[in-house]
Design an enzyme around this catalytic site. Structure first.
Site, short mmCIF file in Angstrom:
data_model
loop_
_atom_site.label_atom_id
_atom_site.label_comp_id
_atom_site.label_asym_id
_atom_site.label_seq_id
_atom_site.Cartn_x
_atom_site.Cartn_y
_atom_site.Cartn_z
N PRO A 1 6.13 3.31 -2.46
CA PRO A 1 7.48 3.56 -1.98
C PRO A 1 8.27 2.30 -1.63
CG PRO A 1 5.85 4.13 -0.30
CD PRO A 1 5.10 3.87 -1.57
N ASN A 2 9.52 2.31 -2.01
CA ASN A 2 10.50 1.28 -1.68
C ASN A 2 10.33 -0.01 -2.46
OD1 ASN A 2 11.90 2.77 0.46
ND2 ASN A 2 9.95 2.63 1.55
N TYR B 1 9.91 -10.04 1.51
CA TYR B 1 9.34 -9.64 0.22
C TYR B 1 9.75 -10.51 -0.97
CZ TYR B 1 8.21 -5.39 2.80
OH TYR B 1 7.72 -4.51 3.73
N ALA C 1 3.94 1.20 1.90
CA ALA C 1 3.78 1.90 3.19
C ALA C 1 2.63 2.90 3.18
CB ALA C 1 5.07 2.62 3.55
N HIS D 1 -1.02 2.42 4.72
CA HIS D 1 -1.38 2.57 6.13
C HIS D 1 -1.44 4.02 6.59
CE1 HIS D 1 -0.40 -1.58 5.72
NE2 HIS D 1 0.86 -1.32 5.49
N ASP E 1 -8.67 9.14 -1.19
CA ASP E 1 -9.54 10.11 -1.83
C ASP E 1 -9.32 10.16 -3.34
OD1 ASP E 1 -10.56 10.68 0.64
OD2 ASP E 1 -9.66 12.66 0.83
N GLU F 1 -6.39 -3.79 -4.56
CA GLU F 1 -5.26 -3.58 -3.64
C GLU F 1 -4.44 -4.87 -3.54
OE1 GLU F 1 -6.73 -2.89 0.30
OE2 GLU F 1 -4.74 -2.58 1.17
N HIS G 1 -0.61 -6.79 -2.16
CA HIS G 1 0.57 -6.74 -1.31
C HIS G 1 1.39 -8.01 -1.53
CE1 HIS G 1 -1.00 -3.28 0.82
NE2 HIS G 1 -2.17 -3.89 0.85
N LEU G 2 2.69 -7.85 -1.53
CA LEU G 2 3.57 -9.01 -1.64
C LEU G 2 3.48 -9.87 -0.38
CD1 LEU G 2 6.54 -6.95 -3.01
CD2 LEU G 2 5.58 -8.92 -4.22
N SER G 3 3.57 -9.23 0.76
CA SER G 3 3.53 -9.98 2.03
C SER G 3 2.11 -10.00 2.56
CB SER G 3 4.46 -9.31 3.06
OG SER G 3 3.96 -8.02 3.36
N ARG H 1 0.46 -2.48 10.30
CA ARG H 1 0.26 -2.86 8.89
C ARG H 1 -1.07 -3.60 8.68
NH1 ARG H 1 5.42 -1.78 6.44
NH2 ARG H 1 7.07 -2.28 7.91
#
Lengths: 144, 144, 144, 144, 144, 144, 144, 144, 144, 144, 144, 144
Positions: free
Chosen positions: L9-10, L22, L76, L79, L86, L97, L99-101, L110
């Protein structure tokens, strides 16, 4: 008597998804077992699955008049969805919470059910049998 | 097939004890319902109650050879007894946890079951019906 | 008027057990003081002690009809026994919780009483005097 | 013998304030009952109320020489005032903590008393009777 | 020198109970090893087991004069019994806490011992050897 | 240079209040020592005490223009008053937090200071000397 | 009089390390200021820094006889080292805890000092001035 | 219709106190805006501020008969005062909680309102506008 | 058989360091007792102490081939060092955790051992005797 | 001026869903009231509801240029959706959080709003009036 | 471009230490792989390991001017060392945190990294590949 | 080799959404960089984004046979979504996994990733570079 079986996210993976935890039956095979027993009991059932929280909420909202009891395996949403909880309490159709695995014997975060406080009861840990037991439980809930 | 029903503290008060929470049937009436269904299913049952944690432990320890499955309503000891948990895991007879009320919908301290991690499954919230459902569940546990 | 005084684990050690905390009177001497005052007030009392949680539960269960008020010093079980709590609420005889020492001034784990929410009130910290005060309190509870 | 009864915030509302929780007697009526019993026992009492934490601290500080025992219903300040606690321990006059309601049976935040560790004992849950019991308790504290 | 070995709940299952955790010796075989070593050291021992918390409390209370040191494997009660703790501190006989398994390496709830603060020391994780080590430890505690 | 010394609840008891914790000097003697040193340093001081949270807030609010630095011993309010914190940050006069005792070495609830995050620094544990050190610290804060 | 100033990890970076938090003076410049003031006061000082927890422990252990008071800026080890705490309490030389920044106004994990309970007092938040204040504090600790 | 606006500690600093957080209007200017709008709506208002918790309690207690609705900006006491909460629930006048800033977007300790559970609703984060919105809200509360 | 005794920070202070807690024997005297008993048992021992976490890690890493069992009194590092834990599990030499004092009876932060989950067992609370008991325990660990 | 009203899960049940908590108006009736007031104020509004978290995120993302202010009743997602929070902060359109009920007076899990820290303010507890107040609030937010 | 690879405690055990968790390559083999890739990329690298927290701090402090980016596998110190964190933020050389295993999938205490908040990014779970990825990441960090 | 990049999302807001956190690249530009590098490496990629948790679950469920490795930036949902977790463990395709940040350097909520325990590894904090690094990581995961 009409019962609505709702299945949450990833239950469409049953049979292939971690069979050590969830058993080797597919959801479709479980549906078959439920339909077979429901037929014997003279109960009409509706059996659905979705990975979408919104679908589950919509189905719960549409249930009044269509179902006497909801049997809900909310899967992962059991532990994270306040929206499902509000749908159940807002709609008012008696709901039975079921789980294939014994969630209380697994990771800590699976011990907490957000929907339990608005459900009539919980059946967990008996694999496909949880669904069949719920059928009996629903009849008794309906009768009460 | 032989099943052992064990009932923990204060369940001898049933019928008079907070009927809004636990229902109006006495334990003896529940035993009657269980025996009636067991008879139909061809299952032998033993049905006991004690307020003593030690009695419950002793009975669980004596069960191998005498019972195929234990159906345990540990009542208050569900939330406080590590000793019952160790009795179950030490004895090795498959055990089903049952509750009359939906413990997950009551006070916070009743949400946590110390025995759940060593039981096969849990049935909670259906009143006397929890006992009858457990009879079916036990048959399926025995068969598995 | 009939009051039932129940004393929990280790209270039979009174007088020798950590007198700095619990005082130098034996439980028997306290019973004597209670009986003396009860006699003056025209109240019948029954006074018992057990180290067994089950005994205490049994006695509480047997109290309806035999006692108007229970005065309970549950000692260590105050902090660990959900079963005692359920016995009190299930039986319905008004119960007063007492303690010799001020449990709120001791170790953290003694601050929490599991039985308090189902008792009428609590008297703690006055040594043997806690028992005598409870006699007055019981009369007023009975009268209310 | 002189005893100082101190009453904290909102106790001046008694009789009108949530009578289901606190009873129907006004503080003035309770004072009357206390004075009546004190008269019979030959005890001088001083009876005050304030909504101000500072007033209560001042009164506790002024008590040495004027009072043998303080009987303190700190009401809401029970749960939030370290300053009252320090006043009690700094002044050294033996203090008895009382409450009209059974604080241990109410909201979680009322279970914790910041002043308990510096008081001799606690009497809670007997309504106006808590004050009368404290009078007896104070005599025994004074005598000890 | 007389030592009292007390064994708590489910230790009568030893040998059959989860041998991967607790070893393959029965409690009777461990008692034999203890008696053999005690004989060599000229120490008299008493060796008991009960599943009942009350029995253990009673035995601790009866120990003064009969035992110089108590060696206590409280098993599950280690983590839940304030009453055992109070029995130990109230009785005053020096007590050594032992465990077959290394409780600090197991489930989180087994890391906390309620009785440790009133025991002289703790020996955990050496299987039957924990009992033999405790015999030596008890001699040194007695001598100190 | 003008410094404002503010003293919170129960500090007027100094000398008599738990001298083992707070020392044997009265607040007035400490004020004398502060005035003597301030005189030598050419600093004007104002020295006040109140048991009232509101007085302390009022004095802090009035300080701009009247004081270059506030030296605040908030005593018990250190741990409970968000209002004092907001007064300090809202007023903007640099503030030094002092304590007679080492609050970090006392009860857990005294370790947390609600006002620390809006103060320049903290001096704790040196008895009356904490006040004299704060005088030096205030001069350096003023100079910075 | 001899004082030992010990500086923990990363304090050798002072002047370049986050000057907004720790100021622009180097540790060597602070040492100069301390030596200058110590000279005026007739106090001998020893001033050391290490990034090694073991060095700090060794120095504390060697201090008896060599130093009357230790002034310790343990920096990051303040929050993580039980070993430093044990060195201080095991050695017995009075110790003053200092910090350049106001640790109580920074990240949550810096609010907790593991060494505070075994130190005489704490001075935090005055930059280099914390060192000079500690010199005065140490003289008063020595004199007490 | 009569509304009572109560303002807690430090709100008299408005305009100068952290304008980035609380805005640049003084409390007096806000009162002016409220009075202007109230005039238009035909509502009588009373508008007060105090730094004293006791004053706020007194005013709430005096409100029945004098005010139809209380609009309370309890400021810092929002997070620490059980006494204010008890005053509101004890008095029974419908109360609206307001805040200039969005307390839920600030420090963790400002997220929790002790008075919220006894208020009708909460308006937070709109600066002076929170007061004007509360005027409308109060009319609707009064009408309900 | 070769055993490696490793002693952590501040154990070189033994005899002088808080004898009420740790006893009056020096580490060298304890080493003597260990060597004497080891001689009788025909066991070779190496006995070392360091205040440095890195030294302890290095010694554990060097132990394979040189020691059959490590007996580790990690002192303060017991509660803070994940690195020691990883050294033990990474090296694979069976390790016994010992403590002079009963860590479970002391400050809360000493109840948690980070190394326990990777050790065979724990002996705590018997003073120097803990070392001698560990010698026997190590023989049995080696034999298993 | 254009405002976007977004309504989250189960708000389509309004009127029938727990009227004791949420009131008897349907969402459509509330929309009517909003449109009526918006018309008077000369504001254009868009009013939507969805049970889908993704729909709400999409609508927030599409709002720049289409709406000056978002008025968001996120219902159950308020307490569980980090994704909504990120949509609000990522999109940058000023957002007002509203609730029909006073969430701070309900179950503990409803006290925490994940979206509050990125919203301008919150209005909760006034039923349909919360929507009308938000209209005024939005105008003032837009004007600021 | 010069990069400094720092390896913390027990990484010198690689290849032999729990290969199921950390892989079968030795640290020296990983260094070889890093050097080979660095050679191809025209980057100079320095590659070090120490079991000593102080060594790691010293090396970080010495890095300005010698290294453009630090690539730090702090191993166990990741979870316990505030001193390393302060060294990184105090020194100011951009730092990349790496781990062989996926620390977020292991024991709870390994989920928290004390150094993460002062590092640019984290790469975890790819075994030796984590080092090679970090080389690429460092080039991009340097370029940014 | 086929890799599936899934974006939560986002992430479609990238470039405009909080560029300080970001970065300034759009998701489409990042996709371009990924495709360019994938082309050079001879890897086929599929690159998708959705704001819907259900879409992400569906895509993960469809991946077996279509993708060798999933590279998941769950944003998001990282978290809050047990359902995504699952789906990953139920499907069995190795997942990385990203993440940008650096999520571990941001708000506390977070720091916890619900999906990490079922992923192979994590790359966080390198902006668009996190995606390119994941491409290399995926090749090595595939090869292992």
């Amino acid at each position: 008597m009409k019962f609505l079986f709702l299945n949450g996210p990833n239950l469409n993976l049953l049979g292939q998804r971690e069979p050590g935890v969830y058993g080797r039956l597919t959801l479709s095979e479980i549906e078959g077992m439920v339909r077979e027993k429901a037929g014997r009991l003279g109960v009409t059932i509706d059996f659905r699955q979705s990975n979408s929280e919104a679908d589950l909420i919509d189905w719960i909202q549409q249930s009044p008049g269509l179902a006497d009891v909801i049997i809900l395996n909310a899967a992962a949403y059991t532990h994270t969805s306040v929206a499902l909880r509000d749908a159940i309490s807002g709609t008012g159709v008696p709901t039975i919470e079921i789980h294939l695995s014994n969630i209380h014997a697994r990771e800590e975060f699976r011990h907490k059910s957000l929907i339990a406080p608005v459900c009539r009861g919980q059946i967990a840990g008996f694999g496909a049998q949880s669904y069949l037991l719920a059928l009996d439980a629903a009849i008794s809930v309906k009768a009460s």
